[in-house]
Enzyme design. Structure first.
Site, short mmCIF file in Angstrom:
data_model
loop_
_atom_site.label_atom_id
_atom_site.label_comp_id
_atom_site.label_asym_id
_atom_site.label_seq_id
_atom_site.Cartn_x
_atom_site.Cartn_y
_atom_site.Cartn_z
N TYR A 72 31.69 35.68 37.93
CA TYR A 72 31.52 35.03 36.63
C TYR A 72 31.54 33.51 36.78
O TYR A 72 31.76 32.97 37.86
CB TYR A 72 32.59 35.52 35.66
CG TYR A 72 32.36 36.96 35.23
CD1 TYR A 72 31.49 37.27 34.19
CD2 TYR A 72 33.00 38.01 35.89
CE1 TYR A 72 31.27 38.58 33.81
CE2 TYR A 72 32.78 39.33 35.52
CZ TYR A 72 31.91 39.61 34.47
OH TYR A 72 31.69 40.91 34.11
N ARG A 79 42.44 34.82 36.43
CA ARG A 79 42.08 35.83 37.44
C ARG A 79 41.20 35.19 38.51
O ARG A 79 40.24 34.47 38.20
CB ARG A 79 41.34 36.99 36.77
CG ARG A 79 40.90 38.08 37.74
CD ARG A 79 40.42 39.28 36.99
NE ARG A 79 39.86 40.28 37.87
CZ ARG A 79 39.95 41.60 37.66
NH1 ARG A 79 40.62 42.06 36.63
NH2 ARG A 79 39.39 42.44 38.49
N GLY A 89 43.44 49.98 38.59
CA GLY A 89 42.19 50.34 37.96
C GLY A 89 41.81 51.77 38.26
O GLY A 89 42.02 52.67 37.46
N ARG A 90 41.31 51.98 39.46
CA ARG A 90 40.78 53.30 39.83
C ARG A 90 41.80 54.44 39.74
O ARG A 90 41.45 55.52 39.29
CB ARG A 90 40.18 53.24 41.22
CG ARG A 90 38.99 52.31 41.33
CD ARG A 90 38.36 52.36 42.70
NE ARG A 90 37.34 51.34 42.85
CZ ARG A 90 36.55 51.25 43.89
NH1 ARG A 90 36.66 52.10 44.88
NH2 ARG A 90 35.64 50.30 43.95
#
Length: 247
Positions: A54, A102, A195-196
């Site tokens: 980003y 982040r 997350g996963r």
């Protein structure tokens, strides 16, 4: 693009250009306005995305940031835009709301990205963020133990934590309770982010807390695991182990 093919028109974008300093301030004002709306809606704070390809990642990553003004050319300058955004958000949301930044080496479809200079660059980034408005940093990776810098294997979140003096949230390669404990006790994290494992099984926190065996099935990005108990349901929210704390 990830072996996806189809009969559709090609989408092209204009040539990238350097943003003016006035445009950077306008973008930072937009971040601040969005953060203020989030807090007004009831959020306890916001996390600014400076990772994974980003816009802020493009400034922080030296192989992408080719600017020669005060917003590029050194680790301190490369994080100046992120610091500006943090300052404007802090002014907008006040001193009592959480503000997190982040960070990552990885970009979009650049899953093996590495900062030139490795831990030395991470240390300079952390030092530059020491006096920033952020309360904490969040390291995003596939494996926080792999800093992709053979000369110094110190995990990047450890380097950032030491250099910045700020708490660090660590993500990547944490799939078991023991993995989380190791990150916390080694000084690589003050908090871990998942997350996963949670995509694979929404009861992951309960399973880990219970100490039940947690046999993973081989998987890539399908997030499929074999639960330790034979519930017979995909999402056994009503069939918890009696030893688990009830919600």
């Amino acid at each position: 693009m990830r072996n996806i093919q189809g009969d559709w028109p090609k989408v092209t974008f204009g040539k990238a250009r350097e943003l003016s300093v006035a445009e950077l301030h306008a973008i930072a004002d937009g971040f601040a306005a969005g953060a203020k709306r989030a807090v007004e809606a009831g959020a306890d704070g916001v996390e600014v995305h400076g990772a994974n390809g980003y816009l802020l990642w493009q400034f922080i990553t030296p192989k992408i940031n080719l600017r020669t003004d005060e917003f590029g050319g050194s680790p301190e300058n490369n994080v100046r835009f992120a610091k500006l955004i943090g300052e404007k958000i802090r002014a907008a949301i006040g001193p009592d709301k959480l503000l997190i930044l982040r960070l990552s080496q990885d970009g979009v479809d650049d899953f093996t990205g590495a900062w030139p200079g490795g831990t030395a660059y991470a240390e300079a980034v952390g030092a530059a963020l020491r006096e920033s408005a952020y309360d904490a940093l969040h390291w995003a990776s596939f494996d926080y133990l792999d800093n992709r810098f053979p000369a110094d294997p110190t995990p990047m979140p450890t380097v950032l934590k030491r250099a910045s003096g700020k708490p660090v949230i660590t993500n990547g390669g944490i799939a078991e309770g023991a993995d989380a404990e190791a990150a916390l006790t080694s000084g690589a994290a003050d908090m871990v982010a998942l997350g996963r494992p949670l995509f694979a099984h929404p009861d992951w926190p309960y399973i880990v807390r219970s100490g039940a065996a947690y046999p993973w099935l081989p998987f890539d990005r399908k997030y499929v695991i074999q639960p330790p108990l034979d519930f017979g349901h995909a999402y056994p929210m009503g069939l918890v182990d009696p030893k688990w704390p009830q919600p």
